[in-house]
Design a protein around this motif. Structure first.
Motif: not given
Length: 340
Positions: A273-282, A252-260
């Motif tokens: 939601t895909p972002t470079p920091y989303n470790t649920y999608t990557n 979760d913290p990686t996902v949060i980091y990628g959220i503006r």
């Protein structure tokens, strides 16, 4: 007058002039010594004196006079030149007193014995948060800090071949003088990181098949996942095990980091939601650290506990329940998260 008589008188005149010159030099030396070693006010009280960045000797000498710390700016400047320290005065705040001699004051300014201010950076904060803390402490504007910390050329000059210095601004308590620039603050923090990350740790990272950057990234995730010291190596083991098996980290913290502009409430939509920091999608580690890890988190990333754990869930008391399989994990989720 014959030539011989004229020569004798000329010699006498030269000798007298030399003696007068010597006497003048001696008199001047005595005056300078008296000035350099005589305080302006032996009963004077201490006060704060500031030398701003870029301020020259003339301005400093006049400020000393205006604040009642030393008289005769021209003499103070001359004293500094005689001491060959006229270009060696350091910026910053000082505690000075009129009961100090001009020579003592000059030595303090040259040696840079400034008042130091504390800046404490906790573990697990981001580069943006560090910039805010530095600005609050008076070490330049946040924008200047972030611009410098996001300059890859500057990062490379500090031994970090990355786009930004996220993760390398080592959390610790630092002391700086008031005039310390963002560049000085950042440089000190990165140098502290290099001191902590020992050569043997670089060897250990290579042994694990990881780069130093990947270790810092993993350590930052560990830092954000748990605040319980004894759990760090367990959290590390979960991440190492997942990486080895090709399982997404789902942190979760990686996902949060990628959220503006994250509002503090992570949702299912965020996780999807895909972002470079989303470790649920990557799969694998995110592209870089998500915070500044401390020494213990770095150690845990390099030396994980030997477990078969693949999951963990927060128990609500600060700790976590660790599981080796999805069935046990789901049971722990129902118990601690859904309260069923």
């Amino acid at each position: 007058m014959d030539i011989k008589g004229f020569a004798q008188k000329t010699v006498i005149v030269v000798i007298l002039l030399c003696l007068a010159g010597v006497a003048g030099v001696v008199a001047f030396s005595m005056k300078m010594a008296n000035y350099a070693n005589t305080p302006l006010d032996p009963q004077g009280l201490e006060r704060t004196f500031e030398v701003s960045r870029g301020k020259g000797l003339s301005a400093v000498a006049h400020d000393l006079e205006e604040q009642g710390l030393a008289s005769h700016p021209a003499w103070f400047k001359l004293l500094a030149r005689i001491q060959k320290t006229d270009s060696k005065i350091h910026a910053g705040e000082y505690i000075l007193s009129p009961d100090m001699t001009p020579l003592e004051i000059l030595n303090v300014l040259v040696k840079g014995r400034t008042i130091l201010y504390r800046l404490t950076i906790p573990e697990g904060v981001t580069m943006v948060q560090i910039a805010a803390l530095a600005a609050q402490a008076g070490f330049g504007p946040e924008e200047e800090f972030l611009d410098k910390a996001s300059d890859p050329v500057f990062a490379a000059s500090l031994g970090v071949e990355q786009e930004t210095l996220e993760g390398y601004l080592f959390p610790d308590t630092y002391y700086f003088n008031k005039s310390a620039s963002p560049e000085k603050v950042i440089t000190t923090m990165v140098q502290r990181f290099h001191t902590v990350f020992k050569p043997e740790w670089e060897d250990r990272a290579e042994e694990l098949g990881l780069t130093v950057h990947q270790v810092v990234t993993l350590a930052s995730i560990i830092e954000k996942e748990t605040s319980v010291p004894d759990e760090r190596t367990l959290v590390s083991s979960v991440n190492h095990n997942r990486l080895k098996k090709g399982i997404k980290l789902q942190s979760d913290p990686t996902v949060i980091y990628g959220i503006r502009d994250f509002d503090g409430n992570i949702t299912r939509k965020h996780l999807q939601t895909p972002t470079p920091y989303n470790t649920y999608t990557n799969k694998g580690l995110p592209p870089g650290p998500i915070a500044s890890p401390g020494e213990a988190a770095l150690y845990a990333a390099l030396y994980p506990a030997e477990t078969d754990y693949l999951f963990f869930v927060a128990k609500g008391d600060g700790g976590h329940q660790f599981s080796t399989n999805l069935r046990d994990h789901n049971r722990a989720v129902r118990k601690y998260q859904l309260r069923r």
